[in-house]
Design an enzyme around this catalytic site. Structure first.
Site, mmCIF file in Angstrom:
data_model
loop_
_atom_site.group_PDB
_atom_site.id
_atom_site.type_symbol
_atom_site.label_atom_id
_atom_site.label_comp_id
_atom_site.label_asym_id
_atom_site.label_seq_id
_atom_site.Cartn_x
_atom_site.Cartn_y
_atom_site.Cartn_z
ATOM 1 N N LYS A 1 20.938 -65.361 12.300
ATOM 2 C CA LYS A 1 22.135 -65.136 11.479
ATOM 3 C C LYS A 1 22.361 -63.660 11.154
ATOM 4 C CE LYS A 1 22.978 -69.765 10.011
ATOM 5 N NZ LYS A 1 22.877 -70.817 9.012
ATOM 6 N N ARG B 1 15.428 -74.713 10.863
ATOM 7 C CA ARG B 1 16.404 -75.017 11.921
ATOM 8 C C ARG B 1 16.520 -73.757 12.781
ATOM 9 N NH1 ARG B 1 21.798 -74.229 12.792
ATOM 10 N NH2 ARG B 1 22.941 -75.964 13.755
HETATM 11 N N1 HH2 Z 1 23.798 -73.362 10.226
HETATM 12 C C1 HH2 Z 1 24.670 -73.567 11.224
HETATM 13 C C2 HH2 Z 1 25.078 -74.870 11.544
HETATM 14 N N2 HH2 Z 1 24.579 -75.930 10.879
HETATM 15 N N3 HH2 Z 1 23.160 -76.829 9.223
HETATM 16 C C3 HH2 Z 1 22.285 -76.647 8.233
HETATM 17 N N4 HH2 Z 1 21.777 -77.702 7.568
HETATM 18 N N5 HH2 Z 1 21.874 -75.389 7.857
HETATM 19 C C4 HH2 Z 1 22.346 -74.271 8.469
HETATM 20 O O1 HH2 Z 1 21.957 -73.146 8.064
HETATM 21 C C5 HH2 Z 1 23.289 -74.427 9.538
HETATM 22 C C6 HH2 Z 1 23.679 -75.758 9.894
HETATM 23 C C7 HH2 Z 1 25.205 -72.408 12.007
HETATM 24 O O2 HH2 Z 1 24.376 -72.138 13.115
HETATM 25 P P1 HH2 Z 1 24.681 -72.600 14.631
HETATM 26 O O3 HH2 Z 1 24.769 -74.088 14.738
HETATM 27 O O4 HH2 Z 1 23.676 -71.987 15.516
HETATM 28 O O5 HH2 Z 1 26.064 -71.932 14.950
HETATM 29 P P2 HH2 Z 1 27.524 -72.515 15.176
HETATM 30 O O6 HH2 Z 1 27.946 -73.193 13.908
HETATM 31 O O7 HH2 Z 1 28.357 -71.311 15.519
HETATM 32 O O8 HH2 Z 1 27.460 -73.522 16.311
#
Ligand code: HH2
Length: 264
Positions: free
Chosen positions: A203, A237
């Protein structure tokens, strides 16, 4: 928890878009590398992301969940839409990971009607607006109060406490300083007695601390995962499962803690 983004536009740059074969390969590799849970998402929630309709999201995630059932690791669905939750649970998901903490109309009901685990995450605003001007008087206290309120809403709907996980929501309507305050104050969330999930992997706060772009934040992400576990997080995660697992295996022995499946 290994992240599988069935999206073309995830911030981390590792979304597997609509390539089912690639997504399945990534999932198998994550499990071989030691992931205990796979988190499957069909919509990017990065700041300013273009929203996706429920039908399209279902088209992205359901075939993948069906293909991954044979892996025998818990499959988590990363969605805030009740229709997607329902379809994903029917396909074999056993954990609902909701960045909106089941605030969408009907979401608590879908969760209550299932026996799935629930991850309640804090977000200020929406992915479209959340980074415009995030503001708190006391970020730890406010995020915690929100999560406690959402736990109570779940409990009132009949969801057992053993099904609930909480997440401060790093990067969701927070400045870098807010994120760091939440990480330093993680013990306040752990003190609720609910397992805490932390998602700091790649992040932007890590980019600010290191000056590195998103694909170069593996070491920073591993350090963040260790810092989170050291402060009591139960689930991290992550995009980089092997590196995180290796670092935690060593850290756990040094800290005399235990990690499932790791020889002491
Ligand atoms: N962060 C993202 C998505 N889902 N869920 C939880 N519980 N906690 C988090 O910190 C979280 C989440 C964002 O990360 P990512 O899925 O890699 O990115 P994107 O939303 O651009 O697909």
């Amino acid at each position: 928890m290994g992240i599988i983004n069935a999206t073309p536009d995830s911030f981390s740059g590792d979304g597997v878009a609509f390539d089912l074969v690639r997504a399945v390969e990534q999932a198998h590799a994550f499990v071989a590398d030691g992931a205990d849970i796979l988190d499957i998402g069909g919509e990017s929630t990065r700041p300013g992301a273009v929203p996706v309709g429920a039908e399209e999201e279902i088209r992205r995630v359901v075939p993948l969940i069906e293909a991954l059932r044979e892996l025998k690791v818990p499959l988590s669905i990363d969605t805030f839409k009740p229709e997607v939750m329902r379809a994903a649970l029917a396909a074999g998901a056993t954990l609902i990971n909701d960045i909106n903490a089941l605030r969408a109309p009907g979401a608590v009901e879908v969760a209550a009607a299932s026996d799935a685990g629930i991850c309640l995450m804090h977000m200020q605003g929406t992915p479209q607006t959340m980074q415009d001007d995030p503001a708190y008087e006391n970020v730890v206290a406010e995020v915690k109060a929100f999560l406690v309120e959402r736990i109570e809403a779940c409990r009132a709907a009949g969801i057992g406490r053993e099904r609930i996980v909480i997440d401060p929501g790093f990067g969701f309507g927070k400045t870098s300083e807010h994120n760091l305050e939440l990480l330093r104050g993680l013990d306040r969330f752990v003190a609720t007695g609910y397992p805490v999930l932390v998602g700091l992997s790649r992040k932007s706060v890590l980019g600010r601390l290191t000056g590195r772009k998103v694909t170069e934040r593996v070491a920073a992400s591993v350090a963040a995962a260790i810092a989170a576990v050291a402060r009591g997080a139960s689930i991290v995660r992550v995009h980089d499962v092997a590196a995180t697992r290796d670092a935690l295996a060593v850290w756990c022995v040094a800290a005399k803690s235990t990690l499932p499946g790791v020889a002491q």
